[in-house]
Design an enzyme around this catalytic site. Structure first.
Site, PDB file in Angstrom:
ATOM      1  N   LYS A  89      48.681  41.630  39.200  1.00 53.62           N
ATOM      2  CA  LYS A  89      47.782  40.698  39.876  1.00 53.62           C
ATOM      3  C   LYS A  89      48.219  40.549  41.329  1.00 53.62           C
ATOM      4  CE  LYS A  89      46.411  38.507  35.702  1.00 53.62           C
ATOM      5  NZ  LYS A  89      46.568  37.498  34.714  1.00 53.62           N
ATOM      6  N   HIS A 122      47.313  34.617  38.711  1.00 54.38           N
ATOM      7  CA  HIS A 122      47.280  34.889  40.147  1.00 54.38           C
ATOM      8  C   HIS A 122      48.088  33.866  40.935  1.00 54.38           C
ATOM      9  CE1 HIS A 122      43.966  37.519  38.888  1.00 54.38           C
ATOM     10  NE2 HIS A 122      44.332  38.238  39.943  1.00 54.38           N
ATOM     11  N   SER A 164      40.073  37.105  40.520  1.00 54.82           N
ATOM     12  CA  SER A 164      40.887  36.025  39.974  1.00 54.82           C
ATOM     13  C   SER A 164      39.967  34.913  39.513  1.00 54.82           C
ATOM     14  CB  SER A 164      41.830  35.491  41.064  1.00 54.82           C
ATOM     15  OG  SER A 164      42.342  34.226  40.720  1.00 54.82           O
ATOM     16  N   GLY A 166      40.989  31.888  39.014  1.00 56.17           N
ATOM     17  CA  GLY A 166      41.420  30.697  39.739  1.00 56.17           C
ATOM     18  C   GLY A 166      41.030  30.675  41.209  1.00 56.17           C
TER      19      GLY A 166
END
Length: 197
Positions: A89, A122, A164, A166
């Site tokens: 990531k 992430h 991602s 988030g």
């Protein structure tokens, strides 16, 4: 045969390879989402603090770190690109340098790419760099998105893709341009795609 289903409530994937049946791979969860929100709130507070110090004329860590160093300030050595070998990531982060590099210039906004081996989420890739930038007095720190970077040092290939949950999807074209500009990767073939996870 392989198949995949995504649970939009828990943001987890159920994958079946045909060999082991269904294997749950959590890509994010409510706890991670809460931690991302907490990290973004902390960054916002830190940005307010560094802006207040900057406007008040108080000395910050960037001032003390630069004492006696006329060539390059210590905060100027923070690499723009940090990539772990393998598929991991990554996040794209931007920040404004603590001070102008010369009396006739303004503070520069810089972009940073960081992938971390073993980052479960992430935010785990982002946090160490954010702490470093804060410690040097960088301002207006923003996580601009994430994805994955796969780097094979042997074949000299780097692939940028995904997103991602988030932080959203990073600008992979910008990420590619930062990697292309780094002399450590001049012999690498760098590609990107908005597909995949």
């Amino acid at each position: 045969l392989a198949w995949e289903a995504i649970d939009t409530h828990t943001h987890s994937r159920t994958m079946s390879t045909g060999e082991k049946g269904g294997e749950i791979i959590h890509t994010t969860n409510a706890e991670d989402q809460a931690q991302v929100a907490k990290l973004q709130a902390r960054i916002a507070e830190s940005n307010k603090y560094t802006a207040a110090i900057s406007s008040s004329g108080q000395k910050n860590l960037a001032d003390s770190n630069d004492a006696g160093n006329a060539e390059q300030p210590s905060w100027g050595s923070v690499p723009s690109v940090t990539i772990a070998n393998g598929a991991h990531k990554y996040v794209l982060i931007s920040a404004v340098e603590p001070k102008p590099r010369s009396a006739k210039s303004e503070c520069l906004r810089r972009d940073f790419v960081v992938s971390r081996k073993g980052a479960a989420y992430h935010r785990n890739a982002a946090e160490p760099l954010i702490y470093m930038l804060e410690s040097y007095g960088f301002r207006e720190i923003r996580v601009k998105g994430g994805g994955r970077i796969s780097m094979d040092e042997t074949s000299k290939r780097i692939s940028i893709f995904g997103y991602s949950y988030g932080f959203g999807m990073a600008d992979h074209a910008k990420t590619k341009s930062l990697i292309d500009a780094d002399s450590r990767y001049k012999d690498f073939e760098v590609t990107w795609s908005n597909g995949g996870y």
